[in-house]
Design an enzyme around this catalytic site. Structure first.
Site, PDB file in Angstrom:
ATOM      1  N   ASP A  90       0.844  -1.187   0.000  1.00  0.00           N
ATOM      2  CA  ASP A  90       0.000   0.000   0.000  1.00  0.00           C
ATOM      3  C   ASP A  90       0.882   1.241   0.000  1.00  0.00           C
ATOM      4  O   ASP A  90       1.912   1.285   0.690  1.00  0.00           O
ATOM      5  CB  ASP A  90      -0.909   0.019   1.226  1.00  0.00           C
ATOM      6  CG  ASP A  90      -1.829  -1.197   1.269  1.00  0.00           C
ATOM      7  OD1 ASP A  90      -2.415  -1.508   0.223  1.00  0.00           O
ATOM      8  OD2 ASP A  90      -1.937  -1.808   2.340  1.00  0.00           O
ATOM      9  N   ASP A  92       0.993   5.404   0.471  1.00  0.00           N
ATOM     10  CA  ASP A  92       0.365   6.626   0.960  1.00  0.00           C
ATOM     11  C   ASP A  92       1.229   7.815   0.577  1.00  0.00           C
ATOM     12  O   ASP A  92       2.470   7.771   0.710  1.00  0.00           O
ATOM     13  CB  ASP A  92       0.196   6.588   2.476  1.00  0.00           C
ATOM     14  CG  ASP A  92      -0.735   5.465   2.928  1.00  0.00           C
ATOM     15  OD1 ASP A  92      -1.595   5.073   2.125  1.00  0.00           O
ATOM     16  OD2 ASP A  92      -0.591   4.996   4.066  1.00  0.00           O
ATOM     17  N   ASP A 171       2.042   8.465  14.149  1.00  0.00           N
ATOM     18  CA  ASP A 171       2.014   7.666  15.368  1.00  0.00           C
ATOM     19  C   ASP A 171       3.382   7.147  15.794  1.00  0.00           C
ATOM     20  O   ASP A 171       3.878   7.461  16.878  1.00  0.00           O
ATOM     21  CB  ASP A 171       1.004   6.528  15.241  1.00  0.00           C
ATOM     22  CG  ASP A 171       1.133   5.752  13.934  1.00  0.00           C
ATOM     23  OD1 ASP A 171       2.133   5.953  13.213  1.00  0.00           O
ATOM     24  OD2 ASP A 171       0.236   4.936  13.639  1.00  0.00           O
TER      25      ASP A 171
END
Length: 470
Positions: A90, A92, A171
């Site tokens: 994935d 981003d 995070d």
């Protein structure tokens, strides 16, 4: 470091039954603010990330943003995984373009989210997620941009900032690595490269405050630790035991999405053990947690189900959440069914009532879409039919669309020690046998279908009465 601790079921049950009493004491918004830091820039010749690791769709997004005069970076897990020698799946993108500006550049995109506004750019089945650099909310920002509950939970976070601010809003340190399409360098704002080398997962900022802002970060910490085989940093680990009940405030639909990520990625067994260790599993599946405390086979069954699921994923075979949920919740269903039967309710109605009660409670914690809930019920109800090997019914059971999943659950029940072994072997042999072998198996249990039902009996011809003259 993981510290082995004793889980106190009384305290867990109290938190689950009376969450409001305990949650108020867990929220504390007083914490030191995040401070920006200068990035450590790693030039292309000093890191292994190549455009060969990046999908064509992600490159199109990066180059179009860059060509329009915006900053464009790949960020997060794709860079982390590439640094670990894994092929990213994935991608981003982070940029200083606002969501509206991104939307204007890509006709194949759409704005999503209110809590966090992002843009999805779709290329066939592949979706590239584009986020705008986030900044620190200030007093002058209205609630339509930034909103935080009195308890510290982030309700909305749409204040735009620069890349330095954005990095410190992420995070974990290993997720704050930015790959620049302009010069192919990596910008490290939080010593993420150092933690990758040490195989350590560390939250950016004060861990307790970050967990209160978004309790799902505790689940992400466990998921990444299991996926990457990383160790949680001491300060990242310490607050989880106390703050686990904060998950009770998260919407069930969001937690269901997290459950899929936790258990359907190929590291389900290790994830389950970490969740149990940190008192997090009971926040997702409270009745399963209670069942494990009462019956040792309940935990063995979940672990075996996850072992089988991990193996199927590793082999590239399909898996379904419906079966895993059926395995997770079977012990509570069986326990409630037994209670209802002890009260005088017949077996089948008791099973159906128990299933409804368990699902009703579970929906308070994680949602279960109908596309998974209905097959899950079928799998449970077939457990009764699998033990009824009589006549034509055995063939009807064999042809049921959920038979294979129900058969697999039966094997798990035997392996875990809930029921004696034997029935699973019978069904295994029955499936693999020819017609003669199947009939012999049915005769052993006194249920040869050839001897039952009028359909297999020859009809006697009635003699016609001779005609008599009137």
């Amino acid at each position: 470091m993981i510290r082995l601790t004793v889980i106190h079921s009384e305290g867990l049950t109290s938190s689950l039954n009376h969450p409001g009493v305990h949650l108020k004491s867990l929220y504390d918004t007083q914490a030191p603010p995040l401070t920006t830091s200068q990035a450590h820039i790693i030039p292309r010749d000093e890191h292994p990330v190549s455009r060969q690791h990046i999908s064509e769709a992600a490159l199109k997004v990066l180059y179009r943003l860059d060509g329009a005069g915006f900053e464009a970076y790949l960020v997060g897990g794709c860079i982390r995984d590439a640094m670990l020698g894994k092929m990213p799946k994935d991608f981003d993108v982070a940029t200083n373009a606002t969501p509206e500006q991104v939307r204007g550049l890509f006709r194949n995109s759409r704005l999503i989210g209110r809590r966090f506004r992002i843009v999805h750019v779709r290329f066939g089945r592949e979706v590239i997620e584009v986020t705008t650099f986030r900044g620190k909310p200030q007093d002058e920002h209205g609630q339509h941009l930034a909103q935080q509950s009195d308890d510290g939970l982030l309700l909305r976070d749409n204040v735009w900032g620069n890349i330095e601010e954005d990095a410190l809003r992420r995070d974990f340190t290993v997720n704050a690595l930015y790959y620049s399409i302009a010069d192919f360098s990596i910008h490290d704002f939080a010593n993420g490269m150092q933690d990758i080398e040490a195989r350590t997962l560390r939250l950016i900022g004060d861990p307790a405050t970050r967990y209160r802002e978004d309790p799902v970060r505790m689940l992400r910490a466990v998921r990444f630790a299991a996926k990457l085989d990383f160790t949680l940093a001491d300060d990242t680990e310490a607050p989880i035991y106390e703050l686990a009940p904060l998950l009770l405030q998260i919407p069930p639909a969001r937690l269901f999405d997290e459950v899929l990520k936790l258990f359907m990625a190929g590291q389900g067994l290790m994830t389950f053990r970490l969740l149990s260790h940190y008192d997090l599993f009971g926040m997702l599946f409270p009745e399963s947690e209670e069942a494990m405390a009462d019956a040792a086979w309940a935990e063995r069954m979940i672990e075996q189900a996850l072992t089988n699921t991990d193996k199927r994923i590793a082999e590239g075979r399909p898996v379904t959440p419906a079966f895993l949920l059926a395995a997770f919740l079977w012990a509570p269903v069986a326990h409630r069914q037994q209670q209802l039967e002890n009260e005088g309710m017949p077996s089948i109605p008791a099973l159906q009532t128990a299933a409804q009660q368990v699902i009703s409670r579970q929906l308070q914690h994680t949602s279960i879409p109908k596309r998974f809930g209905m097959p899950m019920r079928d799998i449970w109800e077939l457990q009764a039919r699998l033990s009824q090997r009589s006549g034509k019914r055995v063939f009807q059971t064999r042809e049921h669309p959920r038979f294979r999943a129900a058969y697999d659950l039966l094997l798990l029940r035997e392996q875990a020690g809930e029921i004696p072994a034997g029935l699973g072997d019978w069904w295994t042999t029955f499936q693999e046998g020819d017609e003669h072998q199947q009939r012999r198996l049915l005769q052993k249990v006194g249920s040869d279908p050839a001897d039952q039902g009028s359909g297999n009996r020859k009809k006697r011809k009635r003699r016609r009465k001779p005609k008599t003259d009137a």
